[in-house]
Design a protein around this motif. Structure first.
Motif, PDB file in Angstrom:
ATOM      1  N   THR A 103       0.823  -1.213   0.000  1.00 12.24           N
ATOM      2  CA  THR A 103       0.000   0.000   0.000  1.00 12.24           C
ATOM      3  C   THR A 103       0.855   1.260   0.000  1.00 12.24           C
ATOM      4  OG1 THR A 103      -1.886  -1.069   1.081  1.00 12.24           O
ATOM      5  CG2 THR A 103      -1.699   1.321   1.331  1.00 12.24           C
ATOM      6  N   LEU A 104       1.952   1.249   0.748  1.00  9.52           N
ATOM      7  CA  LEU A 104       2.765   2.464   0.891  1.00  9.52           C
ATOM      8  C   LEU A 104       3.618   2.761  -0.336  1.00  9.52           C
ATOM      9  CD1 LEU A 104       4.046   2.227   4.581  1.00  9.52           C
ATOM     10  CD2 LEU A 104       1.938   3.229   3.687  1.00  9.52           C
ATOM     11  N   SER A 107       3.581   6.081  -2.350  1.00  6.90           N
ATOM     12  CA  SER A 107       2.774   7.080  -1.644  1.00  6.90           C
ATOM     13  C   SER A 107       3.624   8.154  -0.972  1.00  6.90           C
ATOM     14  CB  SER A 107       1.919   6.394  -0.572  1.00  6.90           C
ATOM     15  OG  SER A 107       2.742   5.908   0.486  1.00  6.90           O
ATOM     16  N   LEU A 325      -3.945   6.028   5.442  1.00 10.92           N
ATOM     17  CA  LEU A 325      -3.671   7.031   4.412  1.00 10.92           C
ATOM     18  C   LEU A 325      -4.909   7.840   4.043  1.00 10.92           C
ATOM     19  CD1 LEU A 325      -1.256   5.229   1.918  1.00 10.92           C
ATOM     20  CD2 LEU A 325      -0.749   6.465   4.028  1.00 10.92           C
TER      21      LEU A 325
END
Length: 351
Positions: A103-104, A107, A325
């Motif tokens: 996910t990161l 980002s 996030l």
């Protein structure tokens, strides 16, 4: 930084004439938190567009220019995600980290981890220092620490966002990922009964782990609904480790009337059962059926491949990170990761 200068447009309040304006002044004049202003300065995606426009307009009107050192500190505060865990299963933690990193990636956020001993007297203070020293944007709490309400209360007190991963809902929806361990264990019971097993043993995890409580309750409850009540001698607590699985299996498989099937609270303990069965000449699945939980990579590497309950740990990490996030305070439904049984070659009807 330049002094405040007049603008043709009015603001909700004003600072003293000639005073150097600070980020605290911007937050006060805009009616938002200092953290929100920091996020806007650092172009964080976690701010509503209307709030961003209001604050940016105000900064232009008063001629505010962020201090480079303050900007660097704000950057650290905004773009670090922590993961706190006390879990004896290494593969579980690795898979969780992979999911968070999925996910990161791209980002601008980074992951920092904090292993701890939740049974030590000062572990909550240690987590507090970790959060404050790293200036974390938010924290992911992994079982078993996710089950500790005192830890969640501490994070709330210091204003740190968190997401808890647990077998049941322990918090508000925007702070929870629920793994429904009760349902996964119930599916195991139904499967073993469908094969014809009645003399079944259960090797549970530690009694103070919520996951162990839910898996035990789900498994025994499903058996009771079918008229099967396991004796206490067939329900044995272990430690979610390979070594504890070996120790319990040695007792179960040395008895004259050994069970025809064993359900283990995780794959590590199931591997321990495999070790004892191999050493004592008991064939799996011909003489003993074995089921695990987690469907870790270990399950498919054992021989015969282990039937196990899959709860996608990597996906759980992805979901938890994505929640941190999102814009703070945004309403959301409860996040769930549903388990299901993956049937392989470690089970068959009793001889």
């Amino acid at each position: 930084m330049p002094a405040i200068r007049k603008s043709g447009r009015s603001t909700p309040a004003t600072a003293d004439a000639g005073k150097t304006i600070t980020i605290n002044d911007i937050a006060r004049l805009a009616g938002v938190s200092k953290k929100t202003v920091s996020r806007i300065i650092n172009q964080s995606p976690l701010v509503r567009q209307d709030t961003r426009e209001k604050v940016e307009t105000l900064m232009r009107e008063v001629g505010y220019a962020p201090d480079p050192m303050a900007r660097a500190l704000a950057f650290r505060r905004s773009f670090l995600i922590g993961m706190v865990y006390d879990n004896p299963t290494a593969q579980f933690i690795v898979n969780m980290q992979y999911g968070v990193l999925d996910t990161l990636r791209g980002s601008g956020f980074e992951l920092v981890v904090h292993p701890c001993d939740s049974r030590s007297a000062g572990y909550i203070d240690g987590v507090r220092r970790f959060v404050q020293q790293q200036k974390l944007h938010g924290v992911i709490l992994v079982p078993r620490v996710s089950e500790d309400q005192a830890l969640a209360d501490m994070l709330d007190d210091i204003g740190c966002r968190y997401v808890r991963i647990a077998a049941v809902a322990l918090d508000t929806p925007e702070r929870m990922v629920v793994t429904h361990d009760h349902d996964g264990a119930a599916e195991v019971a139904d499967y073993l009964l469908s094969l014809g097993h009645r003399d079944i043993a259960l090797i549970t995890g530690p009694a103070d782990y919520r996951s162990a409580i839910e898996r035990t309750g789900g498994f025994l409850g499903a058996l009771r609904r079918r008229g099967i009540e396991l004796p206490k001698s067939r329900v044995i607590e272990a430690g979610y480790t390979f070594e504890s699985g070996v120790a319990i299996a040695e007792k179960l498989l040395a008895s004259k009337k050994r069970p025809t099937a064993i359900f283990c609270g995780n794959d590590e303990m199931a591997a321990g059962v495999y070790r004892v069965a191999l050493r004592t000449g008991i064939q799996i699945p011909q003489q003993l059926s074995v089921v695990g939980y987690d469907d870790s990579p270990l399950a498919s590497r054992l021989w015969p491949p282990l039937t196990s309950v899959r709860r996608d740990t990597r996906d759980t990490g992805r979901i938890a990170a994505a929640m941190l996030l999102q814009t703070e305070g945004a309403p959301r439904p409860l996040s769930s990761v549903r388990p299901h049984l993956v049937i392989r070659d470690s089970c068959q009807p009793p001889a």
